[in-house]
Write a protein that holds these residues in place. Structure first.
Motif, PDB file in Angstrom:
ATOM      1  N   GLY A  37      18.925  -4.912  20.265  1.00  0.00           N
ATOM      2  CA  GLY A  37      19.560  -5.101  21.569  1.00  0.00           C
ATOM      3  C   GLY A  37      20.920  -5.763  21.591  1.00  0.00           C
ATOM      4  O   GLY A  37      21.397  -6.291  20.601  1.00  0.00           O
ATOM      5  N   ASP A  38      21.551  -5.672  22.783  1.00  0.00           N
ATOM      6  CA  ASP A  38      22.892  -6.195  23.042  1.00  0.00           C
ATOM      7  C   ASP A  38      23.966  -5.482  22.213  1.00  0.00           C
ATOM      8  O   ASP A  38      24.688  -6.103  21.415  1.00  0.00           O
ATOM      9  CB  ASP A  38      22.969  -7.719  22.833  1.00  0.00           C
ATOM     10  N   LEU A  39      24.068  -4.165  22.443  1.00  0.00           N
ATOM     11  CA  LEU A  39      25.184  -3.416  21.859  1.00  0.00           C
ATOM     12  C   LEU A  39      26.384  -3.523  22.785  1.00  0.00           C
ATOM     13  O   LEU A  39      27.451  -3.954  22.378  1.00  0.00           O
ATOM     14  CB  LEU A  39      24.789  -1.952  21.650  1.00  0.00           C
ATOM     15  N   SER A  40      26.184  -3.135  24.053  1.00  0.00           N
ATOM     16  CA  SER A  40      27.265  -3.216  25.055  1.00  0.00           C
ATOM     17  C   SER A  40      26.676  -2.871  26.419  1.00  0.00           C
ATOM     18  O   SER A  40      25.697  -2.134  26.513  1.00  0.00           O
ATOM     19  CB  SER A  40      28.361  -2.211  24.732  1.00  0.00           C
ATOM     20  N   LEU A  43      27.848   2.243  28.589  1.00  0.00           N
ATOM     21  CA  LEU A  43      27.047   3.300  27.967  1.00  0.00           C
ATOM     22  C   LEU A  43      27.822   4.071  26.893  1.00  0.00           C
ATOM     23  O   LEU A  43      27.264   4.419  25.850  1.00  0.00           O
ATOM     24  CB  LEU A  43      26.547   4.258  29.057  1.00  0.00           C
ATOM     25  N   ASP A  44      29.102   4.307  27.149  1.00  0.00           N
ATOM     26  CA  ASP A  44      29.901   5.040  26.154  1.00  0.00           C
ATOM     27  C   ASP A  44      29.994   4.277  24.835  1.00  0.00           C
ATOM     28  O   ASP A  44      30.025   4.878  23.760  1.00  0.00           O
ATOM     29  CB  ASP A  44      31.311   5.312  26.696  1.00  0.00           C
ATOM     30  N   LEU A  45      30.029   2.958  24.917  1.00  0.00           N
ATOM     31  CA  LEU A  45      30.079   2.160  23.686  1.00  0.00           C
ATOM     32  C   LEU A  45      28.727   2.143  22.971  1.00  0.00           C
ATOM     33  O   LEU A  45      28.664   2.093  21.745  1.00  0.00           O
ATOM     34  CB  LEU A  45      30.546   0.732  23.991  1.00  0.00           C
ATOM     35  N   VAL A  46      27.647   2.187  23.746  1.00  0.00           N
ATOM     36  CA  VAL A  46      26.316   2.309  23.127  1.00  0.00           C
ATOM     37  C   VAL A  46      26.245   3.628  22.364  1.00  0.00           C
ATOM     38  O   VAL A  46      25.783   3.682  21.218  1.00  0.00           O
ATOM     39  CB  VAL A  46      25.186   2.215  24.183  1.00  0.00           C
ATOM     40  N   LYS A  47      26.758   4.690  22.998  1.00  0.00           N
ATOM     41  CA  LYS A  47      26.789   6.006  22.329  1.00  0.00           C
ATOM     42  C   LYS A  47      27.628   5.937  21.056  1.00  0.00           C
ATOM     43  O   LYS A  47      27.250   6.507  20.026  1.00  0.00           O
ATOM     44  CB  LYS A  47      27.376   7.069  23.266  1.00  0.00           C
ATOM     45  N   LEU A  89      18.590   8.524  26.194  1.00  0.00           N
ATOM     46  CA  LEU A  89      19.677   8.629  25.221  1.00  0.00           C
ATOM     47  C   LEU A  89      19.121   8.512  23.797  1.00  0.00           C
ATOM     48  O   LEU A  89      19.477   9.306  22.912  1.00  0.00           O
ATOM     49  CB  LEU A  89      20.697   7.519  25.489  1.00  0.00           C
ATOM     50  N   CYS A  90      18.236   7.543  23.579  1.00  0.00           N
ATOM     51  CA  CYS A  90      17.631   7.359  22.248  1.00  0.00           C
ATOM     52  C   CYS A  90      16.851   8.595  21.827  1.00  0.00           C
ATOM     53  O   CYS A  90      16.950   9.033  20.677  1.00  0.00           O
ATOM     54  CB  CYS A  90      16.708   6.133  22.251  1.00  0.00           C
ATOM     55  N   GLN A  91      16.107   9.163  22.772  1.00  0.00           N
ATOM     56  CA  GLN A  91      15.341  10.385  22.443  1.00  0.00           C
ATOM     57  C   GLN A  91      16.277  11.473  21.939  1.00  0.00           C
ATOM     58  O   GLN A  91      15.980  12.151  20.959  1.00  0.00           O
ATOM     59  CB  GLN A  91      14.593  10.884  23.680  1.00  0.00           C
ATOM     60  N   GLY A  92      17.414  11.611  22.607  1.00  0.00           N
ATOM     61  CA  GLY A  92      18.391  12.630  22.216  1.00  0.00           C
ATOM     62  C   GLY A  92      18.925  12.424  20.809  1.00  0.00           C
ATOM     63  O   GLY A  92      19.233  13.380  20.110  1.00  0.00           O
TER      64      GLY A  92
END
Ligand SMILES: [Fe+2]
Ligand SMILES: [Fe+2]
Length: 251
Positions: A37-40, A43-47, A89-92
């Motif tokens: 956890g705690d990436l950003s 959402l674009d930054l998580v991607k 998103l994770c599933q993808g």
């Protein structure tokens, strides 16, 4: 196969993202990485993180932290919707968000939120803790949010496994924090975690528990369970973070 742990990459900081991008593309291709956890909040930054990490590892397991559930930048939509968006998103990406079996080892993510079981927040936290402004829990108080997340946890049948590990973003017990700690940091204790996690860890019979959020790197055995924090943290937090991913087990 090795199991690595990282959390709190907070890639809104350019130097944190640069570090992530510089990770070896060859050294970990047979390994598993837990991202606790705690990436950003973006959402674009998580991607971007997933784009970087997925090709480097054989398998990733992710569970969101509080920052990942902020919605203020995207118009203050409900944070539970953001949670569902992250799960999809994770599933993808083929990233695991549920209990994951690797041979005879089971790794169980535990969702949570702080519920003030570590203490009631004082005026500074009530006024200044950003989650209160950046998350949208549609009127639920933290204890109710904690209950909702805990109810989502899948507690699997662990018979048939030799080893059970668990992972959370939040701190599972307050005595993982140093007793001698600056008073201004102690003010954060109420928003660090929940006793609910500790109950789940014992229910599972987990031998190692991995967590993030406090940004204070730890490796401590308490009542037979080894608790490990390997948060990356903010650029200024050089003394409480090793600033690297950590191997936490052989699989
Ligand atoms: Fe964090
Ligand atoms: Fe956090």
């Amino acid at each position: 196969m090795r199991l690595f742990l990282g959390s709190d990459f907070h890639v809104d900081y350019r130097q944190n993202l640069d570090w992530l991008r510089a990770l070896s593309r060859a050294d970990f291709t047979d390994d598993v990485l837990i991202v606790a956890g705690d990436l950003s909040d973006e959402l674009d930054l998580v991607k971007t993180c997933f784009d970087e990490l997925v090709p480097r590892y054989r398998k990733l397991l992710f569970l969101p932290g509080n920052h990942d559930l902020w919605t203020a930048r995207s118009g203050k939509g409900p944070s539970f919707d953001k949670f569902e968006t992250l799960k999809t998103l994770c599933q993808g990406y083929g990233i695991e968000t549920s209990p994951m079996a690797i041979g005879k080892t089971l790794i169980v993510p535990l969702l949570a939120w702080y519920d003030y079981s570590f203490g009631e927040p004082g005026p500074t936290i009530k006024r200044g803790w950003m989650d209160f402004y950046k998350c949208n829990w549609e009127g639920l108080n933290p204890a109710e949010v904690a209950e909702r997340f805990d109810a989502m946890n899948v507690i699997p049948d662990t018979s048939g496994f030799d080893t059970v590990y668990s992972v959370s973003h939040f701190v599972p017990r307050l005595d993982l924090m140093p007793a001698r700690y600056p008073e201004k940091h102690k003010a954060l204790f109420p928003v660090l975690g929940t006793d609910r996690l500790e109950r789940r860890i014992r229910e599972l019979g987990s031998s190692k528990h991995f967590y993030g959020h406090s940004h204070l790197n730890r490796n401590k055995m308490l009542d037979g369970v080894t608790y490990i924090n390997n948060a990356f943290g903010y650029p200024s937090e050089t003394e409480i973070s090793a600033k690297t991913i950590l191997q936490v087990a052989d699989l």
